[in-house]
Design a protein around this motif. Structure first.
Motif, short mmCIF file in Angstrom:
data_model
loop_
_atom_site.label_atom_id
_atom_site.label_comp_id
_atom_site.label_asym_id
_atom_site.label_seq_id
_atom_site.Cartn_x
_atom_site.Cartn_y
_atom_site.Cartn_z
N VAL A 147 2.00 8.86 -1.75
CA VAL A 147 2.19 8.25 -3.06
C VAL A 147 1.03 8.64 -3.96
CG1 VAL A 147 2.49 6.12 -4.37
CG2 VAL A 147 3.43 6.29 -2.06
N ARG A 148 1.36 9.24 -5.10
CA ARG A 148 0.36 9.58 -6.10
C ARG A 148 0.41 8.57 -7.23
NH1 ARG A 148 -1.81 14.46 -6.19
NH2 ARG A 148 -1.76 14.65 -8.47
N LEU A 149 -0.71 7.95 -7.55
CA LEU A 149 -0.84 7.06 -8.69
C LEU A 149 -1.55 7.81 -9.80
CD1 LEU A 149 -2.05 3.69 -7.07
CD2 LEU A 149 0.21 4.16 -8.01
N LEU A 150 -0.84 8.09 -10.89
CA LEU A 150 -1.45 8.76 -12.02
C LEU A 150 -1.71 7.72 -13.11
CD1 LEU A 150 0.58 12.08 -12.30
CD2 LEU A 150 -1.27 11.44 -10.74
N VAL A 151 -2.98 7.56 -13.46
CA VAL A 151 -3.39 6.45 -14.31
C VAL A 151 -4.40 6.90 -15.36
CG1 VAL A 151 -2.99 4.72 -12.52
CG2 VAL A 151 -5.21 5.84 -12.67
N GLY A 169 3.76 1.11 6.70
CA GLY A 169 3.91 2.55 6.86
C GLY A 169 2.64 3.33 6.67
N ARG A 170 1.59 2.66 6.21
CA ARG A 170 0.28 3.28 6.00
C ARG A 170 0.37 4.59 5.22
NH1 ARG A 170 -0.81 -1.18 6.85
NH2 ARG A 170 -2.18 -2.06 8.44
N PRO A 171 0.88 4.52 3.99
CA PRO A 171 1.03 5.75 3.21
C PRO A 171 -0.33 6.31 2.78
CG PRO A 171 1.44 3.84 1.84
CD PRO A 171 1.32 3.33 3.25
N ASP A 172 -0.34 7.60 2.53
CA ASP A 172 -1.49 8.26 1.94
C ASP A 172 -1.40 8.08 0.43
OD1 ASP A 172 -3.67 9.88 1.39
OD2 ASP A 172 -2.52 11.74 1.54
N VAL A 173 -2.34 7.35 -0.16
CA VAL A 173 -2.29 7.04 -1.59
C VAL A 173 -3.42 7.79 -2.29
CG1 VAL A 173 -2.40 5.23 -3.33
CG2 VAL A 173 -1.32 4.76 -1.11
N VAL A 174 -3.04 8.59 -3.29
CA VAL A 174 -3.99 9.37 -4.07
C VAL A 174 -3.98 8.85 -5.51
CG1 VAL A 174 -4.57 11.65 -4.96
CG2 VAL A 174 -3.68 11.41 -2.63
#
Length: 273
Positions: A147-151, A169-174
């Motif tokens: 999951v990419r958070l663009l802010v 699910g322990r997603p990889d969050v960027v």
């Protein structure tokens, strides 16, 4: 004669809310003699307001800025609300205690499923606020592990990033800037229409599914450019989360089509005014 059951939506601001339109349409369609109203409740005052409600009150829909304030008021907190750290729903039991839930997450899943999106591997979310948290958790429920958070401000997205990383699910969050690359199976926009500048719209063009959480103004720049792609709208999200609330409040299956039609009519009337 027993008192008429009452429900309502609380928040600040609240005059724009479509929730009364949707829930009242549901009552008409199912023959329930219930009331549903909107009430402005500023931050920091929810506990006092809830404590003042009479026994006829059975359910509350909560919008900003009250979703975190609701949790300490509940005798029970659903797994979804606990994971999100926020509740958009308070349901009163016969013993007059309240339970807190979060239908934003289930509503987002249902809105996506209605458009045929039932499994994901990766996603980009524009924005990092409370709506990004709930929709992001829905994406993780559907299998997203990247999951990419663009802010605009990384600091403001820290809480949302933490919430998403806590998903089982322990997603990889960027976390990156709004000018960064947009990738994945779906892009979710939680940012204002005026922030959807042309370059951002172009960078989103290759993502096959657009989930635009706004329903007014419509179409947003992103939605207007979604021809040929799967488009999930803010009204889809609103109707599905309201339908889940309706069932929790009343114990009756929500008339989804009637509620959606009422919402569409109300938005059309606003656009014509």
């Amino acid at each position: 004669m027993p008192q008429r059951r009452r429900c309502g939506v609380l928040g600040d601001p609240i005059s724009h809310s479509l929730s009364p339109v949707l829930h009242r349409a549901g009552y008409v369609a199912t023959g329930l003699d219930w009331e549903y109203d909107a009430r402005r409740v500023p931050a920091g005052t929810l506990a006092d307001v809830v404590g003042s409600l009479g026994e006829q009150w059975r359910g509350l829909s909560l919008t900003m800025p009250l979703k975190r304030e609701a949790l300490p008021l509940a005798a029970e907190v659903s797994d979804a609300a606990r994971l999100a750290g926020a509740a958009n729903t308070l349901v009163r039991s016969d013993d007059l205690t309240w339970s807190a839930g979060n239908t934003d997450i289930g509503g987002a899943r249902a809105a996506l499923a209605e458009r045929g999106v039932t499994a994901l591997t990766s996603a980009t979310i524009l924005g990092g606020g409370a709506t990004a948290s709930s929709t992001g958790l829905a994406l993780c429920d559907l299998g997203a592990r990247e999951v990419r958070l663009l802010v605009r401000s990384a600091d403001r997205a820290a809480e949302t990033a933490s919430v998403l990383r806590s998903h089982p699910g322990r997603p990889d969050v960027v976390v990156a800037g709004l000018d960064d690359v947009v990738t994945g199976d779906v892009v979710v926009s939680t940012i204002p229409a005026e922030a959807q500048e042309a370059g951002l719209v172009t960078r989103c063009a290759d993502v096959p599914v657009l989930f635009e959480v706004l329903y007014s103004p419509w179409p947003t720049p992103l939605a207007a450019a979604a021809d040929g792609r799967v488009l999930v709208s803010g009204l889809d999200l609103l109707v599905h989360q309201a339908a889940l609330q309706f069932g929790l409040f009343t114990g009756v299956d929500a008339p989804l089509d009637a509620m959606r039609a009422a919402g569409e009519q109300a938005l059309a009337a606003r656009g014509a005014s």
